[in-house]
Motif scaffolding. Structure first.
Motif, PDB file in Angstrom:
ATOM      1  N   VAL A 141      -2.325  48.159  48.499  1.00 48.33           N
ATOM      2  CA  VAL A 141      -1.633  48.270  47.447  1.00 48.33           C
ATOM      3  C   VAL A 141      -0.145  48.272  47.387  1.00 48.33           C
ATOM      4  CG1 VAL A 141      -1.839  49.379  44.962  1.00 48.33           C
ATOM      5  CG2 VAL A 141      -3.778  49.720  46.795  1.00 48.33           C
ATOM      6  N   TYR A 195      -3.163  43.682  42.309  1.00 49.33           N
ATOM      7  CA  TYR A 195      -2.258  44.863  42.532  1.00 49.33           C
ATOM      8  C   TYR A 195      -2.082  45.043  44.313  1.00 49.33           C
ATOM      9  CZ  TYR A 195      -2.654  45.956  37.892  1.00 49.33           C
ATOM     10  OH  TYR A 195      -2.696  45.776  36.322  1.00 49.33           O
ATOM     11  N   MET A 196      -2.571  44.135  44.935  1.00 51.20           N
ATOM     12  CA  MET A 196      -2.481  44.211  46.384  1.00 51.20           C
ATOM     13  C   MET A 196      -1.314  43.375  46.944  1.00 51.20           C
ATOM     14  SD  MET A 196      -5.149  46.169  46.865  1.00 51.20           S
ATOM     15  CE  MET A 196      -6.389  46.635  46.065  1.00 51.20           C
ATOM     16  N   VAL A 198      -4.669  50.778  40.451  1.00 53.99           N
ATOM     17  CA  VAL A 198      -5.844  50.706  41.501  1.00 53.99           C
ATOM     18  C   VAL A 198      -6.818  51.669  41.129  1.00 53.99           C
ATOM     19  CG1 VAL A 198      -6.607  50.081  43.648  1.00 53.99           C
ATOM     20  CG2 VAL A 198      -4.517  48.963  42.757  1.00 53.99           C
ATOM     21  N   ASN A 232      -7.599  48.696  51.659  1.00 55.44           N
ATOM     22  CA  ASN A 232      -6.769  47.718  50.876  1.00 55.44           C
ATOM     23  C   ASN A 232      -5.580  48.515  50.778  1.00 55.44           C
ATOM     24  OD1 ASN A 232      -9.088  46.603  48.918  1.00 55.44           O
ATOM     25  ND2 ASN A 232      -9.615  48.724  49.319  1.00 55.44           N
TER      26      ASN A 232
END
Length: 95
Positions: free
Chosen positions: A10, A81-82, A18, A8
């Motif tokens: 972020v 939030y990525m 996260v 992921n």
């Protein structure tokens, strides 16, 4: 056995949000039927990269997890939030 590695990416200022959501996801997931291991790791050189490493007894267990209420509730929040789509590998043990 099925192993999942989800990388992921972020947004730098959103890592703590996260991580908080990931703690909820892990707590809700570790007791699922077929879950062997479910952990999140943070890259030491790039702390905005978080990697979820999962182990499941079968692909059916993984599919059930991805259909669970907690997954469908928490993962979209994390995704907000990525800064780009995650890289996901679903692997089977061969040796």
């Amino acid at each position: 056995m099925v192993k999942v590695m989800a990388k992921n990416f972020v947004k730098e200022d959103e890592v703590e949000k996260v991580l908080k959501l990931a703690k909820e996801l892990v707590a809700a997931t570790i007791n699922e039927e077929g879950c062997i291991n479910y952990e999140m790791y943070q890259d030491q050189k790039k702390p905005d990269i978080l990697i979820m490493i999962e182990e499941w007894e079968t692909m059916e267990h993984l599919k059930s997890h991805m259909a669970s209420e907690h997954f469908k509730n928490i993962v979209p929040k994390m995704s907000s939030y990525m800064n780009r789509e995650p890289e996901m590998n679903i692997c089977k043990k061969v040796i």
